[in-house]
Scaffold this motif. Structure first.
Motif, PDB file in Angstrom:
ATOM      1  N   LYS A   1       0.838  -1.211   0.000  1.00 16.51           N
ATOM      2  CA  LYS A   1       0.000   0.000   0.000  1.00 16.51           C
ATOM      3  C   LYS A   1       0.872   1.260   0.000  1.00 16.51           C
ATOM      4  O   LYS A   1       0.620   2.203   0.747  1.00 16.51           O
ATOM      5  CB  LYS A   1      -0.973  -0.009   1.170  1.00 16.51           C
ATOM      6  N   GLY A   2       1.909   1.218  -0.811  1.00 14.27           N
ATOM      7  CA  GLY A   2       2.788   2.382  -0.903  1.00 14.27           C
ATOM      8  C   GLY A   2       4.086   2.055  -1.612  1.00 14.27           C
ATOM      9  O   GLY A   2       4.245   0.977  -2.202  1.00 14.27           O
ATOM     10  N   ARG A   3       5.004   2.961  -1.502  1.00 17.94           N
ATOM     11  CA  ARG A   3       6.282   2.911  -2.209  1.00 17.94           C
ATOM     12  C   ARG A   3       7.129   1.705  -1.803  1.00 17.94           C
ATOM     13  O   ARG A   3       7.185   1.326  -0.635  1.00 17.94           O
ATOM     14  CB  ARG A   3       7.024   4.206  -1.884  1.00 17.94           C
ATOM     15  N   CYS A   4       7.809   1.110  -2.795  1.00 17.70           N
ATOM     16  CA  CYS A   4       8.707  -0.021  -2.558  1.00 17.70           C
ATOM     17  C   CYS A   4       9.961   0.153  -3.407  1.00 17.70           C
ATOM     18  O   CYS A   4       9.967   0.888  -4.392  1.00 17.70           O
ATOM     19  CB  CYS A   4       8.044  -1.340  -2.943  1.00 17.70           C
ATOM     20  N   ALA A   5      11.004  -0.565  -3.030  1.00 11.67           N
ATOM     21  CA  ALA A   5      12.250  -0.551  -3.791  1.00 11.67           C
ATOM     22  C   ALA A   5      12.780  -1.975  -3.891  1.00 11.67           C
ATOM     23  O   ALA A   5      12.631  -2.781  -2.973  1.00 11.67           O
ATOM     24  CB  ALA A   5      13.284   0.329  -3.103  1.00 11.67           C
ATOM     25  N   THR A   6      13.418  -2.267  -5.029  1.00 15.77           N
ATOM     26  CA  THR A   6      14.047  -3.572  -5.220  1.00 15.77           C
ATOM     27  C   THR A   6      15.351  -3.618  -4.445  1.00 15.77           C
ATOM     28  O   THR A   6      16.161  -2.701  -4.551  1.00 15.77           O
ATOM     29  CB  THR A   6      14.352  -3.795  -6.722  1.00 15.77           C
ATOM     30  N   VAL A   7      15.553  -4.681  -3.650  1.00 14.71           N
ATOM     31  CA  VAL A   7      16.819  -4.830  -2.930  1.00 14.71           C
ATOM     32  C   VAL A   7      17.651  -5.981  -3.455  1.00 14.71           C
ATOM     33  O   VAL A   7      18.871  -5.966  -3.332  1.00 14.71           O
ATOM     34  CB  VAL A   7      16.634  -4.962  -1.396  1.00 14.71           C
ATOM     35  N   SER A   8      16.993  -6.978  -4.081  1.00 13.60           N
ATOM     36  CA  SER A   8      17.765  -8.060  -4.702  1.00 13.60           C
ATOM     37  C   SER A   8      16.883  -8.849  -5.660  1.00 13.60           C
ATOM     38  O   SER A   8      15.653  -8.788  -5.605  1.00 13.60           O
ATOM     39  CB  SER A   8      18.362  -8.997  -3.643  1.00 13.60           C
ATOM     40  N   ILE A   9      17.561  -9.551  -6.543  1.00 15.60           N
ATOM     41  CA  ILE A   9      16.905 -10.471  -7.470  1.00 15.60           C
ATOM     42  C   ILE A   9      17.630 -11.801  -7.310  1.00 15.60           C
ATOM     43  O   ILE A   9      18.839 -11.870  -7.508  1.00 15.60           O
ATOM     44  CB  ILE A   9      17.009  -9.986  -8.927  1.00 15.60           C
ATOM     45  N   ASP A  10      16.906 -12.834  -6.920  1.00 14.25           N
ATOM     46  CA  ASP A  10      17.503 -14.142  -6.685  1.00 14.25           C
ATOM     47  C   ASP A  10      17.206 -15.106  -7.829  1.00 14.25           C
ATOM     48  O   ASP A  10      16.108 -15.129  -8.361  1.00 14.25           O
ATOM     49  CB  ASP A  10      16.953 -14.753  -5.389  1.00 14.25           C
ATOM     50  N   SER A  11      18.206 -15.894  -8.194  1.00  8.94           N
ATOM     51  CA  SER A  11      18.063 -17.024  -9.118  1.00  8.94           C
ATOM     52  C   SER A  11      17.473 -16.645 -10.469  1.00  8.94           C
ATOM     53  O   SER A  11      16.512 -17.255 -10.917  1.00  8.94           O
ATOM     54  CB  SER A  11      17.193 -18.107  -8.478  1.00  8.94           C
ATOM     55  N   LEU A  12      18.051 -15.683 -11.130  1.00  6.47           N
ATOM     56  CA  LEU A  12      17.565 -15.276 -12.445  1.00  6.47           C
ATOM     57  C   LEU A  12      18.362 -16.002 -13.521  1.00  6.47           C
ATOM     58  O   LEU A  12      19.554 -15.764 -13.693  1.00  6.47           O
ATOM     59  CB  LEU A  12      17.713 -13.755 -12.603  1.00  6.47           C
ATOM     60  N   ASP A  13      17.713 -16.934 -14.210  1.00  3.56           N
ATOM     61  CA  ASP A  13      18.346 -17.713 -15.269  1.00  3.56           C
ATOM     62  C   ASP A  13      17.621 -17.441 -16.579  1.00  3.56           C
ATOM     63  O   ASP A  13      16.391 -17.454 -16.624  1.00  3.56           O
ATOM     64  CB  ASP A  13      18.269 -19.214 -14.960  1.00  3.56           C
ATOM     65  N   PHE A  14      18.385 -17.233 -17.650  1.00  5.20           N
ATOM     66  CA  PHE A  14      17.804 -17.001 -18.967  1.00  5.20           C
ATOM     67  C   PHE A  14      17.830 -18.297 -19.761  1.00  5.20           C
ATOM     68  O   PHE A  14      18.865 -18.940 -19.869  1.00  5.20           O
ATOM     69  CB  PHE A  14      18.564 -15.883 -19.691  1.00  5.20           C
ATOM     70  N   MET A  15      16.677 -18.684 -20.321  1.00  2.55           N
ATOM     71  CA  MET A  15      16.527 -19.974 -20.968  1.00  2.55           C
ATOM     72  C   MET A  15      16.381 -19.904 -22.475  1.00  2.55           C
ATOM     73  O   MET A  15      16.598 -20.901 -23.159  1.00  2.55           O
ATOM     74  CB  MET A  15      15.305 -20.688 -20.382  1.00  2.55           C
ATOM     75  N   SER A  16      15.986 -18.745 -22.993  1.00  2.00           N
ATOM     76  CA  SER A  16      15.706 -18.642 -24.421  1.00  2.00           C
ATOM     77  C   SER A  16      15.858 -17.195 -24.870  1.00  2.00           C
ATOM     78  O   SER A  16      15.490 -16.281 -24.128  1.00  2.00           O
ATOM     79  CB  SER A  16      14.275 -19.124 -24.687  1.00  2.00           C
ATOM     80  N   PRO A  17      16.392 -16.968 -26.082  1.00  2.00           N
ATOM     81  CA  PRO A  17      16.450 -15.595 -26.591  1.00  2.00           C
ATOM     82  C   PRO A  17      15.049 -15.103 -26.969  1.00  2.00           C
ATOM     83  O   PRO A  17      14.136 -15.907 -27.178  1.00  2.00           O
ATOM     84  CB  PRO A  17      17.341 -15.713 -27.825  1.00  2.00           C
TER      85      PRO A  17
END
Length: 129
Positions: free
Chosen positions: A54-70
């Motif tokens: 219910k208000g402002r947020c900020a990203t602090v981390s991104i976990d386990s980001l894997d790219f599988m396809s172009p």
């Protein structure tokens, strides 16, 4: 159940954002570059987190980001958000990106990761949910 998901994968969660991959967002090889896609996924995570907080947020981390396809130009990109997990001031949002290539019609999973967002005040300080 897990074997069924692997045999016929389907998006997990709700569709939060849909867009078309455009030529201006490509790398030297003509594919959409990962940074652009991560930006879109971050926006989807923010939609979910700000609704929950219910208000402002900020990203602090991104976990386990894997790219599988172009991602080719012209593909429809759909970003899904799973059920968020809440902490004292944090919200973890599972995010998946899927594409549909024109003329093929099949959904293809491109990437997935967990976005950790924190609720913040107008001054930018962490606050409780």
């Amino acid at each position: 159940m897990l074997e069924e998901l692997e045999a016929d994968p389907k998006p997990q969660g709700d569709s939060v954002l849909q867009l078309i991959a455009r030529p201006r967002d490509t790398n030297a090889f003509g594919d959409i570059y990962a940074g652009w896609l991560v930006d879109q996924m971050d926006q989807a995570a923010e939609v979910v987190a700000t609704t929950v907080a219910k208000g402002r947020c900020a990203t602090v981390s991104i976990d386990s980001l894997d790219f599988m396809s172009p991602i080719p130009v012209g593909a429809k990109i759909e970003i899904f958000a799973g059920q968020p997990t809440l902490g004292r001031s944090s919200i973890t949002v599972p995010i998946e990106a899927w594409i549909t290539v024109p003329g093929e019609g099949e959904l293809i999973k491109v990437t997935a990761g967990d976005w950790v967002m924190v609720a913040i005040t107008k001054a930018g300080h962490i606050r409780a949910l």
